[in-house]
Design an enzyme around this catalytic site. Structure first.
Site, PDB file in Angstrom:
ATOM      1  N   CYS A  12     -28.219  38.757  -8.118  1.00 31.53           N
ATOM      2  CA  CYS A  12     -27.074  39.492  -8.663  1.00 31.53           C
ATOM      3  C   CYS A  12     -27.452  40.424  -9.813  1.00 31.53           C
ATOM      4  CB  CYS A  12     -25.996  38.508  -9.128  1.00 31.53           C
ATOM      5  SG  CYS A  12     -25.705  37.173  -7.968  1.00 31.53           S
ATOM      6  N   HIS A  38     -21.039  39.411 -17.171  1.00 31.49           N
ATOM      7  CA  HIS A  38     -21.284  39.038 -15.778  1.00 31.49           C
ATOM      8  C   HIS A  38     -20.032  38.345 -15.247  1.00 31.49           C
ATOM      9  CE1 HIS A  38     -23.737  38.442 -12.289  1.00 31.49           C
ATOM     10  NE2 HIS A  38     -23.575  37.139 -12.311  1.00 31.49           N
ATOM     11  N   HIS A  78     -17.250  39.955  -6.361  1.00 34.55           N
ATOM     12  CA  HIS A  78     -18.629  39.813  -6.819  1.00 34.55           C
ATOM     13  C   HIS A  78     -19.508  40.473  -5.763  1.00 34.55           C
ATOM     14  CE1 HIS A  78     -22.342  38.545  -8.365  1.00 34.55           C
ATOM     15  NE2 HIS A  78     -22.059  37.300  -8.703  1.00 34.55           N
TER      16      HIS A  78
END
Length: 404
Positions: free
Chosen positions: A152, A292, A329
């Protein structure tokens, strides 16, 4: 050599593909507080997701590649660059993919098991390096073409790497960013087994709730983000071209667990402090932190604690938000997409909200931009990306002079 001593990289172009569309449509939706997460069917299984919008003119059957090309073209046009100026060894691509063309991989595997031959283009469809190579072919780039697979944090690592190529003098212009299309059944099942996905099927738009007491995970999004990075001498005569400057950065690892940040948050706090030092920026000058913020049970408190430790008492004034309730996400593309939106937030002086943050968890105490965004002068911003397995990337931005 610190970021202050080296050639700085200016962000002069932004390209995006998300559930809401391209850059302007995505930014409008984020500003307005809309969520693109919805219930979708994958092979007759109902899941939560934010699939990338369909667009015409796709150049590859693999969306991982098609989205990267679309975002790169938009970024180059946004920067006002002549395509010919990218041709040659002084341009580079760090457009990256964390895991390659998963949709093509599983489609080809299913067909192969049913007796079909492996297509001759199979490797090019599934290789993680294909998006960056496709971008390089599109623009005639013959400088470094490198893929940074960091889960990520892939998009942020790609931008950090691009800024370092400029700082070292190895490139004058870099197309940097990432792409991800992971809404395929085996991957969704794998993330579900990890326990990181929200199960609020009855409330898709309210499913992802970063920093909230009721958080239970995220929904997978798809998309791509590409930014044009240019050496400061290329924009010196026209500084209004620069949205923002990559003022500092740091990258490292937590390497504690596949899905969890170490509760001690030491690595993340250290890297946040390192990025600020690289930028020569004191904590009291940080206006905004784009977190995040996955909405997972253990990681939100650890990230919050790291922000408080790195900023000291200044955490009380630095606004913080997460964009994952809006665009999902986006996994390998998450850091790049969220950085691109942070750049647009700085341009417009607007703090984007953390949607669904109705009951902040005391363990996640920060200066949250909850539910609704607001106008605010953003001179400097931090983008945090934390990838599965422990990858961490931090970018510090300083606002440029571009207004539109």
């Amino acid at each position: 050599m610190s970021g202050r001593d080296a050639r700085r990289a200016a962000i002069t172009g932004v390209g995006l593909v998300t559930v809401f569309g391209r850059a302007s449509d995505t930014w409008s939706a984020v500003r307005e507080g809309r969520s693109g997460i919805r219930a979708i069917d994958i092979n007759r299984e109902r899941v939560l997701g934010a699939p990338a919008v369909a667009f015409s003119g796709a150049d590859s059957p693999e969306p991982n590649v098609a989205m990267a090309l679309a975002a790169a073209r938009d970024a180059v046009a946004d920067a006002g660059l002549d395509v010919c100026s990218l041709s040659g060894p002084r341009a580079a691509s760090t457009v990256s993919s964390s895991k390659g063309g998963m949709k093509s991989l599983f489609q080809c595997h299913r067909a192969f098991c049913e007796g079909a031959p492996v297509p001759p283009e199979f490797w090019e469809l599934i290789s993680p390096s294909t998006p960056g190579l496709a971008v390089a072919r599109e623009f005639g780039i013959t400088g470094p073409v490198v893929n940074y697979a960091a889960a990520c944090a892939t998009g942020i690592h790609a931008v950090i790497a691009g800024s370092k190529l400029i700082a070292s003098g190895d490139a004058d212009v870099v197309l940097a960013g990432a792409t991800d299309a992971s809404l395929v059944q085996p991957l969704v099942a794998a993330f579900d087994r990890m326990g990181v996905l929200s199960r609020r099927m009855d409330d898709p738009s309210g499913a992802c709730r970063p920093f909230d007491r009721a958080r239970d995970g995220f929904a997978i999004g798809e998309g791509a983000a590409v930014m044009v990075l240019e050496a400061e001498d290329r924009v010196a005569t026209n500084p209004e071209r620069a949205y923002a400057w990559v003022a500092g950065s740091s990258w490292g690892a937590d390497a504690f667990d596949l899905a969890r940040v170490d509760a001690s948050h030491g690595a993340l706090a250290r890297l946040l402090g390192g990025a600020l030092r690289d930028a020569g920026l004191s904590p009291d000058r940080v206006d905004y932190v784009n977190a995040h913020g996955t909405g997972t049970h253990d990681n939100d408190p650890a990230e919050s604690a790291a922000i408080r430790e790195a900023l000291g008492e200044s955490w009380k004034r630095a606004a913080v938000s997460s964009l994952k309730p809006a665009i999902g996400h986006c996994l390998g593309a998450a850091g790049g997409a969220e950085l691109a939106l942070t750049v647009l937030a700085m341009r417009d002086g607007f703090l984007p909200p953390t949607l669904n943050l109705t009951d902040p968890d005391p363990a996640c105490e920060l200066n949250h931009v909850a539910k609704v965004g607001r106008s605010h002068d953003i001179r400097s911003a931090i983008k945090i990306a934390v990838g599965f397995g422990g990858h961490i990337g931090i970018v510090v931005l300083e606002r440029g002079r571009r207004s539109r």
